[in-house]
Design a protein around this motif. Structure first.
Motif, mmCIF file in Angstrom:
data_model
loop_
_atom_site.group_PDB
_atom_site.id
_atom_site.type_symbol
_atom_site.label_atom_id
_atom_site.label_comp_id
_atom_site.label_asym_id
_atom_site.label_seq_id
_atom_site.Cartn_x
_atom_site.Cartn_y
_atom_site.Cartn_z
ATOM 1 N N LYS A 1 7.865 6.111 2.178
ATOM 2 C CA LYS A 1 7.767 5.194 3.230
ATOM 3 C C LYS A 1 9.261 4.284 3.338
ATOM 4 O O LYS A 1 9.578 4.296 4.446
ATOM 5 C CB LYS A 1 7.013 4.028 2.823
ATOM 6 C CG LYS A 1 6.753 2.632 3.789
ATOM 7 C CD LYS A 1 5.726 1.882 3.079
ATOM 8 C CE LYS A 1 5.686 0.396 3.713
ATOM 9 N NZ LYS A 1 4.682 -0.264 3.049
ATOM 10 N N TYR B 264 -2.315 0.359 -4.037
ATOM 11 C CA TYR B 264 -1.007 -0.601 -4.202
ATOM 12 C C TYR B 264 -0.131 -0.352 -5.200
ATOM 13 O O TYR B 264 -0.431 -0.197 -6.353
ATOM 14 C CB TYR B 264 -1.841 -2.111 -4.060
ATOM 15 C CG TYR B 264 -2.472 -2.151 -2.647
ATOM 16 C CD1 TYR B 264 -1.928 -2.437 -1.742
ATOM 17 C CD2 TYR B 264 -3.820 -2.163 -2.603
ATOM 18 C CE1 TYR B 264 -2.575 -2.819 -0.756
ATOM 19 C CE2 TYR B 264 -4.694 -2.355 -1.635
ATOM 20 C CZ TYR B 264 -3.912 -2.752 -0.418
ATOM 21 O OH TYR B 264 -4.580 -2.899 0.806
ATOM 22 N N ASN B 265 1.104 -0.618 -4.809
ATOM 23 C CA ASN B 265 2.270 -0.843 -5.925
ATOM 24 C C ASN B 265 2.479 -2.472 -5.766
ATOM 25 O O ASN B 265 2.257 -3.029 -4.832
ATOM 26 C CB ASN B 265 3.445 -0.157 -5.651
ATOM 27 C CG ASN B 265 3.295 1.220 -5.399
ATOM 28 O OD1 ASN B 265 2.425 1.916 -6.294
ATOM 29 N ND2 ASN B 265 4.093 1.771 -4.368
ATOM 30 N N TRP C 132 4.075 0.892 -10.134
ATOM 31 C CA TRP C 132 3.096 2.039 -9.292
ATOM 32 C C TRP C 132 1.733 2.289 -9.775
ATOM 33 O O TRP C 132 1.291 1.798 -10.905
ATOM 34 C CB TRP C 132 3.829 3.433 -9.375
ATOM 35 C CG TRP C 132 5.500 3.326 -9.450
ATOM 36 C CD1 TRP C 132 6.249 3.495 -10.288
ATOM 37 C CD2 TRP C 132 6.246 2.682 -8.357
ATOM 38 N NE1 TRP C 132 7.649 3.088 -10.162
ATOM 39 C CE2 TRP C 132 7.521 2.596 -8.810
ATOM 40 C CE3 TRP C 132 5.970 2.345 -7.249
ATOM 41 C CZ2 TRP C 132 8.681 2.438 -8.262
ATOM 42 C CZ3 TRP C 132 7.153 1.565 -6.472
ATOM 43 C CH2 TRP C 132 8.413 1.989 -6.784
ATOM 44 N N GLY D 71 4.499 7.456 -2.355
ATOM 45 C CA GLY D 71 4.451 6.793 -1.396
ATOM 46 C C GLY D 71 5.821 6.040 -0.891
ATOM 47 O O GLY D 71 5.692 6.009 0.051
ATOM 48 N N TYR D 72 5.915 5.333 -1.915
ATOM 49 C CA TYR D 72 6.992 4.277 -1.879
ATOM 50 C C TYR D 72 8.161 4.764 -1.212
ATOM 51 O O TYR D 72 9.001 4.498 -0.361
ATOM 52 C CB TYR D 72 7.507 3.380 -3.061
ATOM 53 C CG TYR D 72 8.078 2.024 -2.943
ATOM 54 C CD1 TYR D 72 7.718 1.035 -2.621
ATOM 55 C CD2 TYR D 72 9.667 2.537 -3.115
ATOM 56 C CE1 TYR D 72 8.549 0.034 -2.384
ATOM 57 C CE2 TYR D 72 10.285 1.281 -2.944
ATOM 58 C CZ TYR D 72 9.804 0.063 -2.755
ATOM 59 O OH TYR D 72 10.668 -0.971 -2.489
ATOM 60 N N SER E 13 0.766 -1.199 0.192
ATOM 61 C CA SER E 13 0.044 -0.179 0.046
ATOM 62 C C SER E 13 0.762 1.346 0.120
ATOM 63 O O SER E 13 1.835 1.297 0.628
ATOM 64 C CB SER E 13 -0.983 -0.042 1.182
ATOM 65 O OG SER E 13 -1.499 1.336 1.428
ATOM 66 N N TRP E 14 0.609 2.209 -0.818
ATOM 67 C CA TRP E 14 1.029 3.714 -0.617
ATOM 68 C C TRP E 14 0.262 4.500 -0.092
ATOM 69 O O TRP E 14 0.490 5.771 -0.035
ATOM 70 C CB TRP E 14 1.525 4.067 -2.007
ATOM 71 C CG TRP E 14 0.381 3.999 -3.226
ATOM 72 C CD1 TRP E 14 0.337 2.889 -3.996
ATOM 73 C CD2 TRP E 14 -0.734 4.803 -3.316
ATOM 74 N NE1 TRP E 14 -0.680 3.225 -4.868
ATOM 75 C CE2 TRP E 14 -1.349 4.313 -4.390
ATOM 76 C CE3 TRP E 14 -1.180 5.977 -2.810
ATOM 77 C CZ2 TRP E 14 -2.476 5.011 -5.146
ATOM 78 C CZ3 TRP E 14 -2.293 6.639 -3.224
ATOM 79 C CH2 TRP E 14 -3.116 6.040 -4.529
ATOM 80 N N GLY F 82 1.855 6.650 -6.042
ATOM 81 C CA GLY F 82 2.270 5.162 -5.691
ATOM 82 C C GLY F 82 3.897 5.255 -5.424
ATOM 83 O O GLY F 82 4.580 4.808 -4.484
ATOM 84 N N SER F 83 4.816 5.969 -6.484
ATOM 85 C CA SER F 83 6.058 5.947 -6.210
ATOM 86 C C SER F 83 6.591 7.091 -5.237
ATOM 87 O O SER F 83 7.259 6.751 -4.555
ATOM 88 C CB SER F 83 6.872 6.385 -7.550
ATOM 89 O OG SER F 83 6.319 7.630 -8.122
#
Lengths: 564, 564
Positions: free
Chosen positions: A383, A301-302, A367, A379-380, A86-87, A376-377
């Motif tokens: 994180k 989600y990614n 992503w 968020g990644y 999850s992002w 997505g990216s």
């Protein structure tokens, strides 16, 4: 800069000695080329993803299918640890079930039209008169239309002008263009295209600044009991379906849900009805807009998977490859960014099918949420690698966070020290002609050496310039080596980008094979070399300060003669 | 040739002395240019005809409206004797009321689709499974599908291959191309493009020869209780809607009425469903094909109007201009041949608004039935000028009469002696770059002199070559001077010809103004010069016979040594 010195891992990466000569494995180059050109599966991935799963709007059931399908495929090809990550929380799920627009009066016509993303449903076909409403900009504009819109279909916005001379559909970068890209821009303008992060916010404020009024217009139309809105977008069989055509950028959020059903229609259909209404010919249409909302506050989600590293000293270090799996909906997102997705998958498949044992771990990230804000990216990256500090200027309340000016250097996380590099492809189906090195001068010579045996594939150019608008940007913003390849433009900007023409037939199989081979080689080289890739300077290094005491006759406070 | 000598009037026209120098009126050139470029109404004619009346399929209610509207407009601009003239009996009237195609399974998609002309109605939307049936060629092929098609939508025919490199949309003739056209083809190949009348019937027999089997296939599908047929046609937002995609050329005739509803769909939609079915993914679509038949055996009409001649000795002589008013239906027939129609109307308007008093009568003929067989103009020529004698070879039973080989020279009618010339424009919206002189060598110098003051408009080239496929052909077949202009190709062949993209936006206003000015000048010059235009040789002059007695050692019966 100060921050970089404090971070052990990052400082190590920046400070690692870089040999003048790269020790590339030409036998592996041959094996990758053989697998990628002679036993490619890239077009099969494409057909399954674009034809079967179809368009993949973030938050939609099809997006979920695509996440699961990529996880399964990556597992099936031999990747380890394939999973969804999850992002963060997104807005509403949405699916276009059907859309059509036919003119009934003054005569029958079948028009090209699709629902705008997150349009509410009109349900079954409704027949109604059309009224032409030019762009509304003020409350006064709204007041003028009070009581005039009930039961009408609104032809909304400024009538597009179409030049009878179409632009050439196909563009190829020639030797001169690539030579120019390869030159360092001595005038200091590093941006080649669409660099998102900027200290000049005026463009983004202009784009997002009137969101509140846009939503007000949609609510006004709904309150006036208009049936639906038709907006123009695209010509020559092309219609464009991103949220630049909707009543506000954030229509996917329940609190900004669009108040009135809307279709984007071909400019020629818009033009025909506009001219008829201008000539006082009544126009009636039959419109069908069937859409379905499927949830809210769902996680985005990614899809992540790996080829684990085998060198005990380096296996925790990672090289990443990716593209975004989500798309708009009028086509099937084959070139934006299906191409980047299936090329990254095929690069992983080439490497797993060759049974390579990379020293570092090779990781794919597919992503989602890219089209709504590179969610997505970024968020990644947030994180795993770095915490961003944005300015929160109240003027930018409507501007998505990732577009805002940074207030301070990002705070790096320990995992950042393990990332060697990230490679991205998101400019359509065109073959790879080089790579944007994003101002990372230390890396030019390395990439040139990797590319020398790839000259016959057209892979020739390292540009130090920046390029933007996609998933390598959050890596760059975190001071990590994130790269987008230079691609042959083909018909990406003229035809497929965010349109109904973004379908399987627009893919160039030979170009996609070439890109898969090159991505696999770049991943392999990054995973195998002794040192990690050299890193760029961290953002927020700041601008040069003016020298002081330079002009003999200058006063300290700038007031002429104050010294006397 | 013998026939020409026998016909007093024609012989006079052919034999009239032609001065070496043309006496053109440059003041009138200026006035026509001023009116045509500075007070043009050509685009208003276009909007009213294409946007309001819409597509004009021969026999349809819209065709009738267009006939009446052109008659009214020609009267309103000051033409005399504006009237509709029947060219004979046609088949069924037909209108597309609505059409849409949406995929339901495996996922939703909105496809580009329209009814094929004279398709029966499917009525309201029907949801059904799709089955892929490749082109059927024999009874055995049919037998294999027995019992497998009930309730299905048939994806029929060979899946088109699409090159990811699109052709350039826009083409302009350059100086080299025009210089080539201006050269007499010493190799004897006079045909520049699509010459219809030919002694080699193999192409036409191939095209029409399997009509009976095509109809059989449609009847088989209907008998098997299939729901509808989808055939591919066109790519990149373009769909093509002429009867090359239907089950037989003569679907407009009640005795050949198509047995099953059919839509032409974008190649990309066809490709997507084909690939899914090949991968054993079930496909379901929702199809709507609403069509309406409006009569049978209706007369087809041309719109005719005149600027009467004023010279007592010449006023019964006529110069004609025209284009075809009918069109296909997916677009609005703006370039095929709306352009030729509105340019001819505008040429007449320019002349009437200038109050010219031509010596000969200037007559406009707006034909219909062109798309189904050049019926309007060939009917007009048959009625007024010449009776044609076709070969009636039984092998050509399915080939339309106007495409058949002539069995003998046409029999000329007295009115033929009064026609000086006919000018036609039917290759899209492109400006006029010259004229095809159709082998009429006597006319080259005359046209060159007319064109000298038009060089700045790009009107430079007289080609002696033939061009075909449209309404000047019946005039040529009757030995009358019928000419088609050389036009700049633009996007006619790549995009608009017989497609949904044939709409108002594809018109080039500046090119249409230029064409109107040039047509008006050609009409004026033809009407004013002392002699009628020189005529070509009558058809059927025959080929050269081999000389006899040329080879000393040849035997009479071809048997070697027989003389001994």
């Amino acid at each position: 800069m100060a921050a970089a010195v404090c971070l052990g891992g990052v400082a190590v990466a920046m400070g690692q000695p870089q040999p003048a000569s790269e020790n590339v494995d030409l036998a592996m180059y041959s094996r990758i080329r053989d697998e990628g050109f002679n036993r490619s599966h890239v077009m099969e991935y494409g057909s399954a993803l674009f034809d079967d799963i179809g368009p993949r709007l973030t938050g939609s059931p099809a997006m979920k299918k695509a996440n699961e399908w990529t996880r399964q495929q990556l597992t099936a090809m031999g990747c380890a640890n394939a999973h969804l990550e999850s992002w963060g929380e997104f807005g509403m799920g949405w699916t276009q079930k059907g859309a059509s627009l036919e003119m009934m009066k003054p005569g029958p016509a079948v028009f090209l039209a699709q629902a705008t993303p997150w349009s509410p449903s009109l349900g079954k076909a409704v027949t109604a008169e059309v009224v032409r409403v030019p762009s509304l900009k003020t409350q006064k504009d709204l007041d003028e239309w009070k009581g005039k819109l009930a039961g009408k279909v609104i032809l909304y916005g400024d009538a597009p002008k179409i030049n009878p001379d179409p632009k050439p559909l196909l563009e190829h970068y020639d030797v001169a263009k690539l030579a120019g890209l390869g030159q360092y821009p001595l005038d200091g303008d590093m941006s080649e295209q669409g660099v998102l992060q900027s200290t000049d916010m005026s463009f983004w404020r202009g784009l997002f600044g009137d969101l509140a009024f846009k939503e007000k217009v949609a609510k006004f139309f709904a309150a006036e009991k208009a049936v639906a809105v038709l907006t123009p977008g695209g010509s020559g069989g092309v219609i464009e379906d991103d949220t630049l055509g909707t009543f506000g950028w954030y229509v996917y959020r329940a609190d900004h849900k669009q108040a009135i059903p809307e279709m984007v229609i071909a400019n020629e259909a818009f033009g025909r009805m506009s001219r008829l209404l201008a000539a006082k010919v009544p126009v009636t249409v039959k419109a069908e807009i069937e859409t379905e909302f499927s949830g809210d506050h769902e996680q985005g989600y990614n899809t992540i998977a790996e080829i684990p590293g085998s060198d005990p000293a380096l296996k925790d270090q990672v090289v990443m490859v990716g593209g975004h799996l989500d798309s708009w909906i009028a086509g099937t997102g084959a070139t934006d960014n299906g191409a980047g997705t299936i090329v990254a998958m095929e690069a992983m498949r080439i490497l797993t099918s060759l049974g390579v044992k990379p020293r570092r771990t090779i990781r794919i990230g597919l992503w989602s949420g890219e089209e709504q804000g590179i969610f997505g990216s970024s968020g990644y990256v947030s994180k795993h690698f770095a915490e961003f500090k944005f300015s929160k200027d109240p003027k930018d309340a409507d501007v998505p966070e990732f577009l805002q000016t940074m207030a301070a250097a990002p705070v790096m996380k320990p995992e950042a020290a393990q990332l060697s590099g990230y490679f991205n492809m998101d400019n359509g189906t065109g073959k790879l002609l080089g790579i944007y090195a994003e101002g990372n001068a230390g890396i030019g010579s390395i990439f040139q050496q990797w590319m020398a045996p790839l000259k016959d594939l057209g892979m020739t150019t390292v540009s130090l310039r920046n390029t933007g608008s996609t998933d390598h940007v959050p890596f760059q913003m975190a001071g990590l080596p994130g790269f987008q390849f230079i691609q042959d433009p083909r018909d990406y900007e003229t035809r497929t980008h965010h349109t109904n023409q973004d379908v399987y037939e627009r893919l160039s199989p030979s170009d996609l094979k070439q890109a898969s081979v090159i991505e696999a080689i770049f991943l392999y080289n990054t995973a195998m070399r002794d040192a990690m890739l050299p890193r760029p300077e961290l953002p927020m290094a700041g601008e040069a300060k003016p020298l002081e005491g330079l002009f003999l006759d200058a006063t300290k406070d700038g007031k002429k003669g104050a010294k006397k």
